[in-house]
Design an enzyme around this catalytic site. Structure first.
Site, PDB file in Angstrom:
ATOM      1  N   PHE A  70       0.849  -1.178   0.000  1.00  0.00           N
ATOM      2  CA  PHE A  70       0.000   0.000   0.000  1.00  0.00           C
ATOM      3  C   PHE A  70       0.886   1.228   0.000  1.00  0.00           C
ATOM      4  O   PHE A  70       2.081   1.144   0.308  1.00  0.00           O
ATOM      5  CB  PHE A  70      -0.915  -0.012   1.245  1.00  0.00           C
ATOM      6  CG  PHE A  70      -2.382   0.086   0.911  1.00  0.00           C
ATOM      7  CD1 PHE A  70      -3.188   1.032   1.520  1.00  0.00           C
ATOM      8  CD2 PHE A  70      -2.967  -0.785   0.003  1.00  0.00           C
ATOM      9  CE1 PHE A  70      -4.552   1.113   1.229  1.00  0.00           C
ATOM     10  CE2 PHE A  70      -4.323  -0.714  -0.294  1.00  0.00           C
ATOM     11  CZ  PHE A  70      -5.114   0.245   0.326  1.00  0.00           C
ATOM     12  N   GLN A 113      -7.891  15.053   3.931  1.00  0.00           N
ATOM     13  CA  GLN A 113      -7.273  14.273   2.859  1.00  0.00           C
ATOM     14  C   GLN A 113      -8.167  14.132   1.641  1.00  0.00           C
ATOM     15  O   GLN A 113      -9.349  13.789   1.751  1.00  0.00           O
ATOM     16  CB  GLN A 113      -6.932  12.877   3.360  1.00  0.00           C
ATOM     17  CG  GLN A 113      -6.225  12.022   2.288  1.00  0.00           C
ATOM     18  CD  GLN A 113      -5.871  10.660   2.812  1.00  0.00           C
ATOM     19  OE1 GLN A 113      -6.713   9.785   2.902  1.00  0.00           O
ATOM     20  NE2 GLN A 113      -4.616  10.470   3.141  1.00  0.00           N
ATOM     21  N   HIS A 154      -8.510  11.870  -1.418  1.00  0.00           N
ATOM     22  CA  HIS A 154      -8.063  10.596  -1.985  1.00  0.00           C
ATOM     23  C   HIS A 154      -7.754  10.841  -3.459  1.00  0.00           C
ATOM     24  O   HIS A 154      -8.561  11.445  -4.161  1.00  0.00           O
ATOM     25  CB  HIS A 154      -9.161   9.543  -1.841  1.00  0.00           C
ATOM     26  CG  HIS A 154      -8.678   8.141  -2.066  1.00  0.00           C
ATOM     27  ND1 HIS A 154      -8.363   7.672  -3.330  1.00  0.00           N
ATOM     28  CD2 HIS A 154      -8.444   7.124  -1.212  1.00  0.00           C
ATOM     29  CE1 HIS A 154      -7.962   6.410  -3.225  1.00  0.00           C
ATOM     30  NE2 HIS A 154      -8.006   6.051  -1.962  1.00  0.00           N
ATOM     31  N   LEU A 201     -15.269   6.089  -4.263  1.00  0.00           N
ATOM     32  CA  LEU A 201     -13.905   5.650  -4.029  1.00  0.00           C
ATOM     33  C   LEU A 201     -13.427   4.598  -5.022  1.00  0.00           C
ATOM     34  O   LEU A 201     -14.134   3.649  -5.340  1.00  0.00           O
ATOM     35  CB  LEU A 201     -13.816   5.074  -2.616  1.00  0.00           C
ATOM     36  CG  LEU A 201     -12.447   4.553  -2.183  1.00  0.00           C
ATOM     37  CD1 LEU A 201     -11.466   5.693  -2.053  1.00  0.00           C
ATOM     38  CD2 LEU A 201     -12.576   3.835  -0.845  1.00  0.00           C
ATOM     39  N   GLU A 228      -7.071   2.431  -3.228  1.00  0.00           N
ATOM     40  CA  GLU A 228      -5.629   2.538  -3.419  1.00  0.00           C
ATOM     41  C   GLU A 228      -5.035   1.193  -3.806  1.00  0.00           C
ATOM     42  O   GLU A 228      -3.966   1.117  -4.433  1.00  0.00           O
ATOM     43  CB  GLU A 228      -4.993   3.008  -2.107  1.00  0.00           C
ATOM     44  CG  GLU A 228      -3.512   3.260  -2.181  1.00  0.00           C
ATOM     45  CD  GLU A 228      -3.051   4.103  -1.010  1.00  0.00           C
ATOM     46  OE1 GLU A 228      -3.735   5.104  -0.715  1.00  0.00           O
ATOM     47  OE2 GLU A 228      -2.053   3.753  -0.396  1.00  0.00           O
ATOM     48  N   ARG A 271      -0.390   9.736  -0.347  1.00  0.00           N
ATOM     49  CA  ARG A 271      -1.646  10.134  -0.978  1.00  0.00           C
ATOM     50  C   ARG A 271      -1.698  11.598  -1.361  1.00  0.00           C
ATOM     51  O   ARG A 271      -2.230  11.948  -2.416  1.00  0.00           O
ATOM     52  CB  ARG A 271      -2.817   9.828  -0.036  1.00  0.00           C
ATOM     53  CG  ARG A 271      -3.261   8.415  -0.133  1.00  0.00           C
ATOM     54  CD  ARG A 271      -4.530   8.184   0.621  1.00  0.00           C
ATOM     55  NE  ARG A 271      -4.858   6.772   0.602  1.00  0.00           N
ATOM     56  CZ  ARG A 271      -5.844   6.222   1.244  1.00  0.00           C
ATOM     57  NH1 ARG A 271      -6.620   6.972   2.000  1.00  0.00           N
ATOM     58  NH2 ARG A 271      -6.082   4.941   1.167  1.00  0.00           N
ATOM     59  N   HIS A 277     -12.035  12.911   1.085  1.00  0.00           N
ATOM     60  CA  HIS A 277     -12.124  11.544   1.598  1.00  0.00           C
ATOM     61  C   HIS A 277     -12.113  11.396   3.118  1.00  0.00           C
ATOM     62  O   HIS A 277     -12.993  10.769   3.705  1.00  0.00           O
ATOM     63  CB  HIS A 277     -10.962  10.751   0.996  1.00  0.00           C
ATOM     64  CG  HIS A 277     -10.975   9.303   1.306  1.00  0.00           C
ATOM     65  ND1 HIS A 277     -12.073   8.507   1.085  1.00  0.00           N
ATOM     66  CD2 HIS A 277     -10.013   8.486   1.799  1.00  0.00           C
ATOM     67  CE1 HIS A 277     -11.789   7.271   1.448  1.00  0.00           C
ATOM     68  NE2 HIS A 277     -10.551   7.221   1.886  1.00  0.00           N
ATOM     69  N   ARG A 312      -2.771  10.840   6.042  1.00  0.00           N
ATOM     70  CA  ARG A 312      -2.983   9.484   6.539  1.00  0.00           C
ATOM     71  C   ARG A 312      -2.506   8.443   5.544  1.00  0.00           C
ATOM     72  O   ARG A 312      -2.708   8.552   4.339  1.00  0.00           O
ATOM     73  CB  ARG A 312      -4.470   9.297   6.840  1.00  0.00           C
ATOM     74  CG  ARG A 312      -4.881   7.875   7.083  1.00  0.00           C
ATOM     75  CD  ARG A 312      -6.304   7.793   7.538  1.00  0.00           C
ATOM     76  NE  ARG A 312      -7.294   7.797   6.468  1.00  0.00           N
ATOM     77  CZ  ARG A 312      -7.494   6.815   5.613  1.00  0.00           C
ATOM     78  NH1 ARG A 312      -6.758   5.732   5.655  1.00  0.00           N
ATOM     79  NH2 ARG A 312      -8.443   6.918   4.693  1.00  0.00           N
TER      80      ARG A 312
END
Lengths: 516, 568
Positions: B120, B233, B235, B249, B252, B283, B349, B385
């Site tokens: 990730f 954040q 995304h 969404l 990721e 991100r 997000h 994050r």
């Protein structure tokens, strides 16, 4: 700018005495969903319109409604280009709180009674070691988002919640049964809660937004495990034993199987004949269904195509379709293999069936056991005969509604052949009931229920509701293409007291009457 | 006005991943629990989390440890995280994964049968445990089942609108039963706030309808402090087409599992922004890069760029690892991601900012008995994050909030509730219904969302932020004239009206904090102060109420293990 009319059922408990429809003009945008329409109405016409939605991405299962009478998620169901009108109603099976919002307390009660969680034997401090293949088996079942679509489209739950295992509960039972850590007897629980009341109509699989094959992967799986442990109900056991001993669920003598064809021109199949006419158990033994069996046979005799065909008569044995969906896979395999051998010994290549149930088994399930035949349902053959002008049809004046059989429709995607036949007959006005095609309401006879009759006592049994639906569209004839639908609906017609107003006819009967 | 009174020991507001985990933990103690949520069980937004949940299990990279997880989290948060909280977080996580497994969650496996972990963004090792790309759903399902097993008391479709206190102690809360419109007054010894995020203040967001930030506003009102409110954040990848799917969404995991980003010139443009990590960069970097490409005119017809995994992996791989993405694009955009690229763009997000925890040892706030957890809490993520850390946060913070709220409640008596305060609140709530003429809440919401998207987005500057603040203040004045139709039974418009003041409050604290921080760090990027300034800004910006006004003040970052100034 194109507009679509959204007909939305409204009901405000604070002011209305009964539900009513309101119409709203909503602009069309490409790719729009039903939820977009509802939000547009909320933003521009009436902010007090009540509807549930949370994620708008098809993942939380909050927004199930009936869209043109078919259950679906509002956020996922697309409003296709060219749509002029769409009707939205709350899920019929629940009581209405307001507008499209329903009271789902029944579901919570149902769920709490089936212990919908993993009950472990011991608690371990270590992580489990499990193999990916084992996980992937149950993966599909674990996608349930509790959207209640399956429950809302189930014909049995609609009628007899207390007697049946609602599809959602069955899904959870199967999911927990497949969980390596759960120790409860999920099969026993499922049978106790009504696993055998299901008519295997497949509506649940059809509407599941997560594309879970609820019928195949959960309910039928549970049934085959129940059979393994001999947990079936007495009536179901009778059904299976009769088929095993006598080749038919009624327990009637084998030698009587061909009697329906006496005094007709329908003869036994001989080696070299072009076509086997496979009749099935209901058509062979049920007096009402025998009329349809004779009708189609006569058509084949009369038609100008000169098809050489025959029946197996007292050599015919159960196709096993119901045996299979009652979970007795072992017996089904036996029946299939016996039949396949019989067909092969006689050099049979092409088969036409009276019943969609036989059609389904021979076409879809026999190949696994080596059965490789050209299989048709009789409506497909009839449709071709009419198209090729091999049948002369005189007039038949009637307003006809056609009831889609589950095994012809949802199971095998054949919605058109029966309609093409009816449309080709001069004088017939074909009308559609509200729930048609893939949204058709099961007659309640599948899964052996035409024999075991789990739903007979209910005043709102699926068959009786279907009669009312046909009556509501003004049909003088409710046409079917399945001997089980025929007997179920005929009985329901009598109980509803509508024999004077309407008749049930198999398509074969109609064509037989008018073909010269 | 009549209202129902419900008494409990611990009132848990929010039934998502954090709220339910808190309930399960508190259930271990001899306390009464009431779990309350605006939606029904199993429908909280945790269900849409997809990619995975981080834990230093070391099943794929045995070299991984909680220390590295800690380090990755601090680096991604650009050093303004609360290090004590992050340490506890990284240490606790492996056990929390085990809990989930015990509740019934079935994680994907490595070839030797252990819980699998995927790659990730911006993480040193593969530590993101997952279930296909439906991790959140599986987790929430397991948590809901565990909840049902313990028969924990819950009330659904109930919206809490105000926290009640006596002195500096929790006494209860006021709420509305959305179905009947009835008012409910809760009496409780403690409150666990698990109200989630606030994405709906933005025009394009991954968040659900109920993400309105009520928790932040309610906490602030009774004296709790908020922190890092400028850190929101975006995304990098949300759907852009069709319009109704805009913002949804796109996990990721698509990039983690090998997907690449391409602009209209068919360039893998991340080469120019982060050549080392490329698509699995942090991100905020990816989001800004995509934003820049689109601004520079190298986007596609619907305003996004291409995320392509079809050219990188086999259809079998994609169907196995990303089944939900396959379905989502097929159902919504008529795109087969095993054959074609996806068009994506940044979407609002997750809120790193939130309610400040005063004492890390027992997770309490400045208000006695108020325990925030999940996204509503602040401190673990700092300025940005890591993917997979939010699901993780729900479990760690939920467990701790549940435990400490229970311990607190065992030694506490119920406080009295104030009748007048309740009557005032009810009167305030009824205002929009009683007003005959005025402005519709939907109108204000739309303007708010457009304003935030335009002026307080991915790239900020003084002018835009000031404009944004002006607009927010104008909307605050406008919202005093809100009127709605209909009665109290399941009235969505009335709920809209109630949410607006909370949303505007969050907007205001966000903008004020953004104006205050004159540097760029993590998700907060200012084109007029594009560099990171550790000398002046290694601080957290706090927000609290003082004399009826919003007051911002800075506190130095709590550093216990990693000091960026030493690293440099």
């Amino acid at each position: 700018m194109e507009y679509i009319t959204f007909k939305v059922q409204r009901f405000d408990p604070e002011k209305d005495t009964a539900p009513h429809f309101e119409e709203y003009k909503v602009p069309f945008t490409r790719g729009m969903r039903i939820l977009d329409g509802l939000n547009y109405i909320h933003d521009n016409y009436d902010g007090s319109l009540a509807y549930r939605w949370v994620c708008r991405a098809g993942q939380c299962g909050s927004c199930a409604v009936e869209i043109d009478r078919k259950v679906g998620l509002a956020c996922k169901t697309e409003v296709k280009e060219g749509t002029k009108e769409v009707t939205l109603q709350p899920l019929y099976i629940f009581s209405i709180i307001k507008d499209l919002v329903v009271d789902i307390d029944k579901i919570w009660n149902e769920l709490s009674s089936i212990k919908p969680y993993v009950e472990r034997e011991t608690y371990s401090k270590e992580f489990e070691i499990v193999h990916q293949e084992k996980i992937m088996d149950a993966r599909e079942l674990r996608q349930c988002i509790e959207c209640w679509s399956c429950v809302a489209s189930c014909p049995v739950t609609r009628v007899a919640w207390d007697k049946t295992m609602v599809p959602l509960a069955g899904e959870k039972m199967a999911m927990l049964d497949a969980h390596t850590g759960d120790i409860l007897d999920r099969i026993g629980m499922a049978v106790k809660y009504g696993l055998y009341a299901c008519t295997v109509c497949r509506a649940c699989t059809e509407v599941c937004p997560q594309e879970i094959d609820i019928l195949g992967k959960a309910l039928l799986k549970l049934r085959s495990r129940a059979v393994e442990r001999s947990l079936v109900s007495p009536k179901t056991r009778d059904f299976l034993e009769n088929v095993n001993l006598r080749g038919n669920p009624y327990g009637e003598a084998r030698m009587k199987r061909g009697k329906w064809a006496e005094e007709t021109e329908i003869r036994r199949y001989e080696k070299g004949d072009e076509l086997l006419y496979y009749v099935g158990c209901v058509g062979s033994y049920d007096t009402r269904a025998q009329v349809a069996a004779r009708a189609f046979g006569n058509i084949l005799c009369k038609c100008g195509a000169n098809i050489s065909f025959g029946i197996l008569s007292d050599e015919e044995s159960c196709d096993g379709n119901e045996v299979n969906n009652l979970g007795e896979e072992g017996l089904f395999q036996e029946l299939a293999e016996e039949n396949i051998q019989k067909f092969k010994d006689l050099g049979i290549k092409k088969i036409v069936t009276l019943s969609p149930h036989s059609y389904n088994a021979i076409k879809n399930d026999y190949p696994e056991f080596g059965g490789d035949f050209e299989v048709y349902h009789y409506t497909q053959l009839l449709r071709d005969l009419i198209k090729d002008e091999k049948l002369d049809l005189s007039k038949f004046d009637a307003k006809v509604a056609y009831h889609d059989s589950c095994f012809l429709g949802r199971y095998n995607n054949e919605y058109d052949a029966p309609r093409e036949i009816l449309n080709a007959i001069p004088g017939i006005e074909l009308v559609e009931m509200e729930r048609n095609r893939e949204n058709s309401l099961c007659c309640g006879g599948g899964g052996g229920n035409f024999y075991t009759d789990f739903l007979g006592e209910y005043k709102d049994s699926p068959a009786r509701i279907r009669i009312r639906e046909a009556y509501d569209v003004g049909a003088s004839i409710l046409a079917v293409a399945c001997p089980i639908c025929l007997t179920m609906l005929e009985d329901a017609l009598k109980v509803e007291g509508l024999e004077e107003k309407m008749a049930i006819k198999d398509i074969s009967e109609i064509v037989n009457e008018i073909c010269i | 006005m009549k209202y129902k009174v419900v008494t409990t020991d611990i009132l848990i507001i929010g039934n998502g991943g954090a709220g339910i985990r808190a309930a399960i933990e508190a259930n271990e103690y001899n306390v009464k629990i009431l779990l309350v949520g605006t939606s029904m069980p199993g429908k909280a937004h945790t269900v849409m989390a997809e990619g995975g949940i981080n834990a230093a299990l070391g099943n794929v990279h045995p070299e991984d440890s909680w220390e590295v997880h800690f380090e990755d989290t601090i680096k991604e948060g650009v050093y303004i995280n609360n290090q004590k909280m992050v340490e506890a977080f990284a240490k606790d996580m492996p056990e929390r994964i085990h809990d989930l497994e015990e509740y019934g969650a079935v994680f994907d496996r490595t070839p030797d049968g252990k819980i699998a972990q995927r790659r990730f963004g911006a993480q040193s090792y593969w530590r993101t445990c997952y279930i296909g790309d439906v991790t959140g759903h599986e987790m929430l399902m397991a948590l809901t089942e565990a909840n049902r097993k313990r028969d924990i008391q819950h009330m659904d479709e109930v919206m809490v609108t105000k926290i009640l206190t006596k002195g500096n102690n929790i006494s209860g809360a006021v709420g509305i039963d959305l179905i009947t419109g009835e008012f409910i007054v809760f009496r409780a010894k403690s409150i666990i706030l698990a109200t989630g995020g606030t994405g709906r203040i933005y025009k394009v967001t991954t968040n659900p309808k109920e993400a309105c930030g009520c928790g932040y506003a309610m906490a602030y009102e009774v004296g709790a402090e908020l922190m890092d409110m400028e850190m929101f954040q975006f995304h990098p990848t949300g759907m852009v087409y069709p319009e109704s799917a805009r913002g949804i969404l796109v996990t990721e995991a698509v990039r983690g599992d090998g997907g690449i980003l391409l602009n209209s010139k068919n360039e893998r443009f991340m080469e120019r922004y982060d050549p080392e990590r490329m698509e699995v960069s942090a991100r905020d970097i990816v989001a800004r890069s995509i934003y820049s490409e689109i601004q520079a005119g190298r986007g596609f017809e619907h305003g996004g760029i291409h995320l392509d995994i079809a050219s990188q992996k086999s259809p079998e791989f994609i169907l196995d690892k990303l089944p939900r993405m396959v379905k989502q694009f097929k159902d919504f955009a008529n795109v087969d991601i095993t054959k074609e690229p996806m068009e994506v763009a940044p979407t609002a997000h997750y809120y790193m900012g939130g309610i400040k925890v005063r004492t890390e040892d027992n997770m309490s706030t400045t208000v006695n008995g108020l325990f925030p957890c999940g996204e509503a809490q602040c401190g673990i993520h700092g300025a940005n994050r890591l993917g997979g850390n939010s699901l993780a946060e729900t479990q760690v913070s939920g467990q701790r909030a549940g435990k400490y709220a229970a311990i607190f409640s065992l030694k506490k008596e119920l406080e009295d509730i104030d009748e007048e305060e309740i009557e005032n609140e009810i009167e305030k709530l009824l205002e929009p219904l009683n007003r005959k003429d005025g402005i519709k809440p939907q109108e204000i919401k739309k303007e708010m969302q457009e304003n935030m998207w335009a002026n307080v987005g991915i790239v900020r500057d003084e002018d835009k932020l000031r404009k944004g603040l002006e607009k927010i203040e104008a909307l605050e004045r406008k919202s005093e004239e809100i009127c709605v139709d209909g009665g109290r039974t399941y009235n969505l418009e009335w709920i809209d009206a109630i949410e607006i003041p909370y949303m505007l409050f969050v907007c205001k604290s966000l903008v004020m904090s953004a104006l205050e921080r004159k540097e760029s760090r993590g998700a907060h990027f200012r084109s007029d102060y594009p560099d990171r300034d550790d000398e002046n800004w290694l601080v957290n910006i706090n927000v609290r109420e003082e004399d009826g006004k919003m007051k911002l003040y800075k506190t130095p970052v709590s550093i216990t293990r990693i000091d960026p100034r030493e690293a440099r």
